[in-house]
Design a protein around this motif. Sequence first.
Motif, mmCIF file in Angstrom:
data_model
loop_
_atom_site.group_PDB
_atom_site.id
_atom_site.type_symbol
_atom_site.label_atom_id
_atom_site.label_comp_id
_atom_site.label_asym_id
_atom_site.label_seq_id
_atom_site.Cartn_x
_atom_site.Cartn_y
_atom_site.Cartn_z
ATOM 1 N N ASP A 1 -6.251 -43.561 -1.092
ATOM 2 C CA ASP A 1 -4.909 -43.753 -0.210
ATOM 3 C C ASP A 1 -5.493 -44.889 0.502
ATOM 4 O O ASP A 1 -6.414 -45.022 0.446
ATOM 5 N N GLU A 2 -4.380 -45.809 -0.414
ATOM 6 C CA GLU A 2 -4.479 -47.312 0.283
ATOM 7 C C GLU A 2 -4.377 -47.158 1.638
ATOM 8 O O GLU A 2 -4.470 -48.592 2.141
ATOM 9 N N GLY A 3 -3.930 -46.023 2.636
ATOM 10 C CA GLY A 3 -3.988 -46.778 4.605
ATOM 11 C C GLY A 3 -5.510 -46.651 4.414
ATOM 12 O O GLY A 3 -5.906 -46.567 5.740
ATOM 13 N N TYR A 4 -6.297 -46.770 3.930
ATOM 14 C CA TYR A 4 -8.082 -47.282 3.886
ATOM 15 C C TYR A 4 -8.399 -48.124 3.470
ATOM 16 O O TYR A 4 -8.228 -47.930 2.416
ATOM 17 N N THR A 5 -9.663 -48.874 4.156
ATOM 18 C CA THR A 5 -10.297 -49.820 3.118
ATOM 19 C C THR A 5 -11.452 -49.240 3.529
ATOM 20 O O THR A 5 -12.611 -50.139 2.845
ATOM 21 N N LYS A 6 -11.945 -47.876 3.730
ATOM 22 C CA LYS A 6 -13.192 -47.545 3.857
ATOM 23 C C LYS A 6 -13.467 -47.366 2.808
ATOM 24 O O LYS A 6 -12.882 -47.123 2.110
ATOM 25 N N GLU A 7 -15.174 -47.486 1.522
ATOM 26 C CA GLU A 7 -15.518 -46.651 0.862
ATOM 27 C C GLU A 7 -14.495 -45.272 0.449
ATOM 28 O O GLU A 7 -15.049 -44.381 1.477
ATOM 29 N N GLN A 8 -14.698 -45.354 -0.475
ATOM 30 C CA GLN A 8 -14.281 -43.820 -0.962
ATOM 31 C C GLN A 8 -14.617 -43.281 -2.202
ATOM 32 O O GLN A 8 -14.874 -43.789 -3.814
ATOM 33 N N LYS A 9 -15.586 -42.555 -1.675
ATOM 34 C CA LYS A 9 -16.408 -42.020 -3.281
ATOM 35 C C LYS A 9 -16.800 -40.570 -2.803
ATOM 36 O O LYS A 9 -16.441 -39.950 -1.330
ATOM 37 N N PRO B 1 -21.990 -38.367 4.407
ATOM 38 C CA PRO B 1 -22.633 -38.710 5.588
ATOM 39 C C PRO B 1 -21.155 -38.831 7.096
ATOM 40 O O PRO B 1 -21.997 -38.396 7.918
ATOM 41 N N ASP B 2 -20.018 -38.021 6.664
ATOM 42 C CA ASP B 2 -18.898 -37.977 7.639
ATOM 43 C C ASP B 2 -17.893 -37.217 7.231
ATOM 44 O O ASP B 2 -17.800 -36.894 5.514
ATOM 45 N N GLU B 3 -16.783 -36.982 7.905
ATOM 46 C CA GLU B 3 -16.365 -35.766 7.868
ATOM 47 C C GLU B 3 -15.076 -36.898 6.669
ATOM 48 O O GLU B 3 -13.956 -36.421 5.803
ATOM 49 N N PHE B 4 -15.102 -37.839 7.116
ATOM 50 C CA PHE B 4 -14.094 -38.766 6.138
ATOM 51 C C PHE B 4 -14.231 -38.265 4.384
ATOM 52 O O PHE B 4 -14.123 -38.791 3.671
ATOM 53 N N LEU B 5 -15.138 -39.694 3.917
ATOM 54 C CA LEU B 5 -16.103 -38.405 3.075
ATOM 55 C C LEU B 5 -16.428 -37.438 2.243
ATOM 56 O O LEU B 5 -15.609 -37.253 1.697
#
Length: 621
Positions: free
Chosen positions: A220-228, A234-238
């Motif tokens: 998702d190009e809208g996120y700069t966070k690590e995507q693995k 460790p969090d809900e996004f991941l």
Amino acid sequence: MKAIQPLNNRIELDVEESLVSYIYRLSIANHFEFPSVIGDVIGVRWWELGSNNFDERVCKILAVLSRADYQDIYTKSYHSIFKKLNEMERKIWTNGSRIKYCPKCIAEKKMHKSLWGLRPVSVCIKHRNILRHTCPKCKKNVQFGSLIKGVCKHCSFKLEHSETEFINQNSFFYTAQRDFQDFLLGANKKAFGKLSKFQIVSIIDATCRLFDGLESLIKDEGYTKEQKIFTYPPDEFLYTVSFANAYWMLFKNFPKNFHYALEIFERSDSPRKKYRKKQFINFLSTHCEFANVKKAYEDFKETRVIEGQVPRNLETFDLDSALKRKKHYFTKRDILKLYDISKGEIDKLCESDILKPKKVFAKTHTNYFFEKKETEIVIRRFLEKKSDLMTKTEAGEILDVSWKGLTFLIKSGHLKQKAGPVEKQFVYISKKSVESFVSRMNQTVFSSKENQQSGLISFQACFDKYVTSGLQIGKLLDWIISKQINCYSFTEDLAINQLLIDEEEIRNQLKKRAIEEKGYTQKDVSKILGYTERTLHKVIGANLITPKVVVNKQGRKIYYFKKHQVDKFKKVYITPGEAAKKYDVNYSFLNKLWHKKALKNYLAEYVGKLFLREKNLKRFC
């Protein structure tokens, strides 16, 4: 047993609410300081309330207390979901002590939704944002009491003001969560085939365990966070990322996406890769409902075997795949066992791109797999070419000839040079040409005894003695093979340097060769014509014959006469003595003809002897 009395204040159970949330709100509505008051009545310790896992007995008591419908209450307890699951299966469904919430939802109503307590749920579909589980101000985990009151008990921050992490509605992260939550609520049944919700979460968990730590395959190009992908994010996004990847592999464009993911996994440096694959296949083997996933995995393994993309030690942990690999491919070790070829030669064939193996790159080495049919053809051709090659050293040892002698044999065409099948810059000798040469020599060499050496000279001594005569190995061998000179040997095996040659025949051949190359000497011509050398000088002076003149180092003139010149001279001119024999006439008759000037003496100006043209003489004879 004392009868349970309903609570004074009754509240409605929200259709989306979890049962623990209802207990907390019921406690507040009845002005209890702690929800443990109700917990004591229903027989649940206060620290167990957060599990939302209440059995039928507890739910019946709670129904009496709240005057709510028992079925409505029981369906809000996770007991209705988890009662058939074992401890391990429950863990992949629950959050443990983590309490998730949507800030916008609690701004609308202070309650905890039933779906938030399930581990696979990480997105609020209504507000399109990632669920939170901490206070944004103090970063501590949110408690049920804080969530129901809407205020963090540690720092008094209003949770409804928490910053939300928006997720794009067109993102596959959102799509995966929406489809699954709809399925949990009884809609979108076709998205997951005939699998139950427990089976879906089970296969997604097993898939995340296999791909744990791998970079997300959907971005998702809208996120700069690590995507693995993580088994325990460790969090809900991941978790959203991990769930979406597993959903994409297993339920979208299956098995193509699944095979693509496996290919990425195989190329990765993921730790414990073999162990993870073993655990995954064990899981599939014990769950027949995932037969399609197991088949797709086996198809992928077989494809890699066919393409040679397997490790060298495959048979130590996957015997079936190893047997399939052996059916299609050779390893270097297999080739070394089957063919008369060295490891260095295999490497050179690969470097020269004659052999084109599949390469599997490991951390410290590269594995080579050679397609059987193609490799057999290449190796067979290589060995055929190699079988007709020998080094110059080997050829010299077989023929017992020096390096210089070998060079002459090559230049004279007796031996053939060949380029190596791999190293084109290296020159070899054809074995067939050596064998042919030996065969021809054996047909011309006579056996000899040691007491039969009279008039014979050794092969090597020929060159020492006649080096100034221009004798060469190639020419000498030509004379031997063409039987122009006789050759003898004491041994059965051909050894060129040990051959014995008839020396008189060598001298004759050298003389013959000298005549062919340079011509007759003055002495030779005098002998042929029957003149003295003095008379021959007069003939040269009269220009009746024109030799080639060579001046030696001492300044002396040396004459060489071509054979055709001498033959022509003999045919044109004749002496009185020759004429008397040939035409039966006497000298006085010829002398009278000369005095009468009927015949011309072509040496009259140089010598008193008669020298006539035979053509003119024929008129009188």
